[in-house]
Design an enzyme around this catalytic site. Structure first.
Site: not given
Ligand code: SF4
Length: 296
Positions: A41, A124, A142
Site C-alpha cells: 500500500e 487511506y 483512492d
C-alpha cells in the site's frame, strides 16, 4: 458507517467482474502477511502496479517482517526503493518498521488508531490495510474508486480535487454489509478504475457497469474540458532530486554531487537547492562538508 441493506446493481456487477478478472498480484494472495500488504500500500500510493511489483518482491525477500527491515539501515531502505519515486516513502516505511519492532512486537496492528499513529500511514492507507490485510469492512477510497463512483453514480467526469464529506458518506453507503464482500468491492472498484474506467480514456465498451453508468447515460460530458492534474516533469525539482538520488544509490562511497559530469546540465542554484532539500528531508547525509561529499 451505516449498513448498506440492498446491494446496488452496480456494486453487484463489480463484485462479479472482480471475481473473474482480478489481477493475480502477490499482495492479494492469502498467504501474504499484513506487513506485505502494508508495504504494497505504501509503494502503490504514488506508483503504478507494474513498477511496484518487482520492487515489492525483492523487498519482501530481503525483509519479510518489520523486524528484518528495522535491523537494516535507512540507507538500505532508500537504496532498495530504487526508482519508485517519492523516496520519502522509503524513509517513512523504514521508520514504520522500527516503530512496529519497538512498540508492536514486530506485528502490524489491526486497530485504526494504532495504524494512524505509525509513520507514513494516513487515513487511506490505514483503511486499505484493515480491509486487505485483516478483512475488515471499511471505506477504502483512492483516486480510482472515487473516479468510478463519481462517474457511475454521480455523472461526474472526474472527482473533485479534494475528498468531500458528502462524497465519503455516499461511498460508505455503497460498501456491502458482508465483510468479505466489502473487501472485494473495495478492491474491485479500485481495479475497475485502474484497468477500465481510467482517467482520460475510459473503456466504456468493455465496462461491466456500462448499462447502469450515470456519466455514460448522460453522454460522457466534460472530460475534455476537465483540467489535467498531471505535473510537468523534465527540469523540475522532483526530477533533479531523482537524479541525485539515483547517483547516490549507485555509489559505493560518498560523492561530490556538484562535481558530477552527468549533472552539469542542471543550473547550480537548482542543484544546490535540491541537494539541500534532500538533506533536510533526511534522505541524504553530509559525509564531509568541507569536501562537499554526500551519501545516502
Ligand atoms: S461505463 Fe465508462 S465511465 Fe462508466 S464506470 Fe464504466 S468505464 Fe467508467
Amino acid at each position: 458507517m451505516p449498513p448498506a441493506p440492498v446491494l446496488d446493481v452496480r456494486v453487484a456487477s463489480v463484485l462479479d467482474w472482480f471475481a473473474t478478472e482480478a489481477r493475480d498480484l502477490p499482495w492479494r494472495h492469502d498467504d501474504c502477511s499484513p506487513w506485505g500488504v502494508l508495504v504494497s500500500e505504501v509503494m502503490l500510493q504514488q506508483t503504478p502496479v507494474v513498477r511496484v511489483e518487482p520492487v515489492w518482491r525483492e523487498w519482501m525477500r530481503r525483509w519479510p517482517t518489520p523486524g528484518d527491515l528495522a535491523a537494516a539501515t535507512q540507507a538500505d531502505a532508500v537504496r532498495a526503493w530504487g526508482r519508485l519515486g517519492y523516496p520519502r516513502r522509503a524513509k517513512r516505511l523504514w521508520e514504520c518498521a522500527v516503530t512496529l519492532a519497538a512498540h508492536h512486537d514486530g506485528a502490524v496492528p489491526r486497530d485504526e488508531e494504532e495504524l494512524l499513529a505509525l509513520p507514513g500511514i494516513g487515513a487511506y492507507t490505514a483503511a486499505a490495510i484493515r480491509a486487505f490485510a485483516f478483512g475488515e469492512r471499511d471505506v477504502v477510497l483512492d483516486t480510482n474508486v472515487r473516479r468510478v463512483i463519481g462517474r457511475a453514480w454521480r455523472a461526474q467526469p472526474l472527482p473533485p480535487a479534494h475528498l468531500t464529506r458528502g462524497e465519503r458518506e455516499h461511498a460508505a453507503s455503497l460498501v456491502p454489509d458482508d465483510a468479505a464482500a466489502s473487501v472485494a468491492w473495495n478492491a474491485g472498484a479500485m481495479e475497475l478504475g485502474a484497468l477500465v474506467c481510467t482517467a482520460r480514456a475510459p473503456r466504456c465498451a468493455e465496462c461491466v457497469i456500462a448499462s447502469d453508468c450515470a456519466w455514460l447515460a448522460a453522454g460522457s460530458p466534460g472530460l475534455d474540458a476537465a483540467p489535467r492534474r498531471t505535473q510537468p516533469w523534465h527540469g523540475t525539482d522532483r526530477q533533479v532530486r531523482g537524479r541525485i538520488m539515483a547517483l547516490l544509490r549507485a555509489a559505493d562511497a560518498p560523492l561530490n554531487i556538484s562535481g558530477q559530469a552527468s549533472l552539469e546540465d542542471i543550473e547550480p542554484g537548482q542543484l544546490d537547492a535540491c541537494l539541500a532539500s534532500l538533506v533536510s528531508d533526511g534522505l541524504v547525509t553530509v559525509a564531509d562538508e568541507g569536501r562537499g561529499l554526500y551519501s545516502l
